[in-house]
Design an enzyme around this catalytic site. Structure first.
Site, PDB file in Angstrom:
ATOM      1  N   CYS A 131      -8.437  -7.481   2.379  1.00  0.00           N
ATOM      2  CA  CYS A 131      -7.799  -6.270   2.886  1.00  0.00           C
ATOM      3  C   CYS A 131      -8.817  -5.205   3.232  1.00  0.00           C
ATOM      4  O   CYS A 131      -8.547  -4.306   4.000  1.00  0.00           O
ATOM      5  CB  CYS A 131      -6.811  -5.728   1.873  1.00  0.00           C
ATOM      6  SG  CYS A 131      -5.433  -6.843   1.651  1.00  0.00           S
ATOM      7  N   THR A 161       0.839  -1.201   0.000  1.00  0.00           N
ATOM      8  CA  THR A 161       0.000   0.000   0.000  1.00  0.00           C
ATOM      9  C   THR A 161       0.874   1.252   0.000  1.00  0.00           C
ATOM     10  O   THR A 161       0.633   2.195  -0.765  1.00  0.00           O
ATOM     11  CB  THR A 161      -0.937  -0.012   1.221  1.00  0.00           C
ATOM     12  OG1 THR A 161      -1.696  -1.227   1.175  1.00  0.00           O
ATOM     13  CG2 THR A 161      -1.859   1.181   1.231  1.00  0.00           C
TER      14      THR A 161
HETATM   15  N1  PLP Z   1      -2.249  -5.436  -3.888  1.00  0.00           N
HETATM   16  C1  PLP Z   1      -2.799  -6.664  -3.869  1.00  0.00           C
HETATM   17  C2  PLP Z   1      -3.048  -7.380  -5.169  1.00  0.00           C
HETATM   18  C3  PLP Z   1      -3.141  -7.251  -2.649  1.00  0.00           C
HETATM   19  O1  PLP Z   1      -3.695  -8.460  -2.642  1.00  0.00           O
HETATM   20  C4  PLP Z   1      -2.897  -6.536  -1.446  1.00  0.00           C
HETATM   21  C5  PLP Z   1      -3.325  -7.104  -0.156  1.00  0.00           C
HETATM   22  O2  PLP Z   1      -4.181  -7.971  -0.119  1.00  0.00           O
HETATM   23  C6  PLP Z   1      -2.293  -5.272  -1.529  1.00  0.00           C
HETATM   24  C7  PLP Z   1      -1.996  -4.754  -2.771  1.00  0.00           C
HETATM   25  C8  PLP Z   1      -1.982  -4.477  -0.301  1.00  0.00           C
HETATM   26  O3  PLP Z   1      -0.968  -5.109   0.435  1.00  0.00           O
HETATM   27  P1  PLP Z   1      -0.588  -4.578   1.892  1.00  0.00           P
HETATM   28  O4  PLP Z   1      -1.856  -4.598   2.681  1.00  0.00           O
HETATM   29  O5  PLP Z   1       0.403  -5.579   2.390  1.00  0.00           O
HETATM   30  O6  PLP Z   1      -0.041  -3.220   1.759  1.00  0.00           O
END
Ligand code: PLP
Length: 401
Positions: free
Chosen positions: A333, A73
């Protein structure tokens, strides 16, 4: 998986790998700020730089092109900005094209003004519309000039597992000087992927999806061309791009997990493909009208997104959880609450069907027993549903419209 629980939500987060735990414990036991010049500091610095070399080697990059962040993110927030210094152009990007099925971490376009963000449509299988992209790039370049477009496109989707045609996309972008930022969170260590796959752009990923710790991630640039405006300013760490004392243990855990995951990638994918076939055959045996999303597109071997029409995802999730099975509906998420999936919406899935969508995702510790436990629990939920509402069509039956 352990005990009486069956964990089938690896796309949300994967259990910590032994290699990552060992690396993190060693780093946690070593005092020292990686910016300090004394021996303790130099030791912490060596851990960070060793991890950078490991990540670079795993993804075919130069160590100087690897930057650590606190996750995907943050990486997306850093990279998605019109203000990027780059070779050959001092102009900011005029437009950001974002895949319609991107994760919420990318979808809003972050530091781009909302009016300069456009959605890139996907087809019914969740694959980017290449013709649309080619046409729109042509129009934008005619209006704003060569190199005016930044494109954010994931390598693989977290909900459906659908893999995007990156080589074709990169070829189109190269013809117009557009640059790709690739969310590789679900693809790294699951499909072959190297930094060069993003052309002149960058990819990013998160440690916890591949058996590293939560709260740490990395950006890997394909080359020296891009310098996005920093997101976090302060002490100038990460070559002034990402200030703040490094999360030394997290970084060490991320690198150890990535190395281990890539060494097992082929074997885990081969087993995942068999398990994917097993669950999808089981679903179709259960209900002739079971729908698996994205089947005509290339998909990750570990992901099945499906619906048993008429059974709400919330109901099924609760039933599965009570039966000891952890799966997800849409993106974990954003969850806690079950929101409608923008991914399935972008694929043109009707709201009622999308409201029944569940995601099963497997990983290195998943075997047939976990898949069968999930199918058994779903069967019980399906039977209870059929008792209340009448049976859905069985195999060999066709529903009369
Ligand atoms: N992008 C994708 C495709 C994801 O599946 C996720 C989390 O599920 C994220 C971004 C965000 O990851 P994080 O929460 O570790 O920052």
């Amino acid at each position: 998986m352990s005990g009486t629980r069956t964990y089938l939500d690896w796309n949300a987060t994967a259990p910590l790998r032994a290699e990552a735990r060992t690396a993190m414990l060693a780093a946690l036991d070593a005092v020292g700020n990686a910016s300090s010049p004394h021996r303790e500091g130099r030791r912490a610095r060596a851990l960070v730089e060793g991890a950078r070399e490991q990540v670079a080697a795993s993804l075919g990059a130069e160590p100087r092109h690897v930057y650590f962040t606190c996750g995907a993110t943050e990486a997306a927030n850093w990279l998605l900005t019109p203000k990027v210094q780059r070779a050959g152009s001092s102009n900011p990007f005029a437009v950001l094209l974002v895949g319609a099925s991107e994760h919420a971490a990318v979808l809003q376009g972050h530091r781009f003004p909302a009016e300069n963000v456009e959605r890139l449509p996907v087809d019914g299988n969740g694959v980017i519309e290449l013709c649309w992209l080619e046409r729109r790039l042509g129009e934008l370049v005619a209006g704003h000039g060569r190199g005016s477009v930044l494109v954010a496109l994931q390598a693989a989707n977290n909900e459906t597992g659908v893999v995007q045609p990156l080589p074709e996309v990169v070829e189109l972008l190269a013809a117009t000087g557009a640059v790709l930022i690739c969310d590789a969170v679900q693809a790294v260590a699951r499909v072959p992927l190297a930094a060069q796959a993003v052309g002149t752009g960058a990819l990013f990923f998160s440690g916890h999806k591949l058996g590293g710790p939560q709260g740490v991630g990395a950006v890997v640039f394909a080359g020296d061309e891009l310098w996005p405006e920093p997101l976090l300013r302060g002490g100038g760490q990460e070559r002034r791009q990402r200030s703040g004392s490094e999360n030394v243990a997290g970084i060490a855990g991320l690198a150890a997990a990535l190395t281990a995951a890539i060494s097992e990638q082929e074997a885990v994918a081969a087993r995942g493909r068999r398990l994917q076939a097993r669950i999808e055959a089981g679903l179709r045996r259960m209900r002739a009208d079971a729908v698996v999303f994205g089947t005509a597109a290339p998909r990750l071997a570990n992901t099945t997104c499906f619906a048993l029409p008429g059974i709400a995802a919330e109901t099924a999730l609760i039933g599965l959880d009570l039966a000891g099975v952890a799966v997800s509906s849409g993106s974990a998420c954003s969850s806690g609450k079950v929101a409608r999936s923008h991914v399935l919406e972008a694929m043109g899935v009707a709201p009622a069907l999308a409201g029944a969508a569940l995601r099963v995702s497997s990983g290195r510790a998943t075997g047939e027993a976990e898949i069968d436990a999930c199918l058994l629990a779903l069967r019980t939920i399906e039977q209870a549903h059929a008792k209340r509402n009448g049976p859905g069509p069985q195999v060999g039956e066709r529903k009369v419209a």
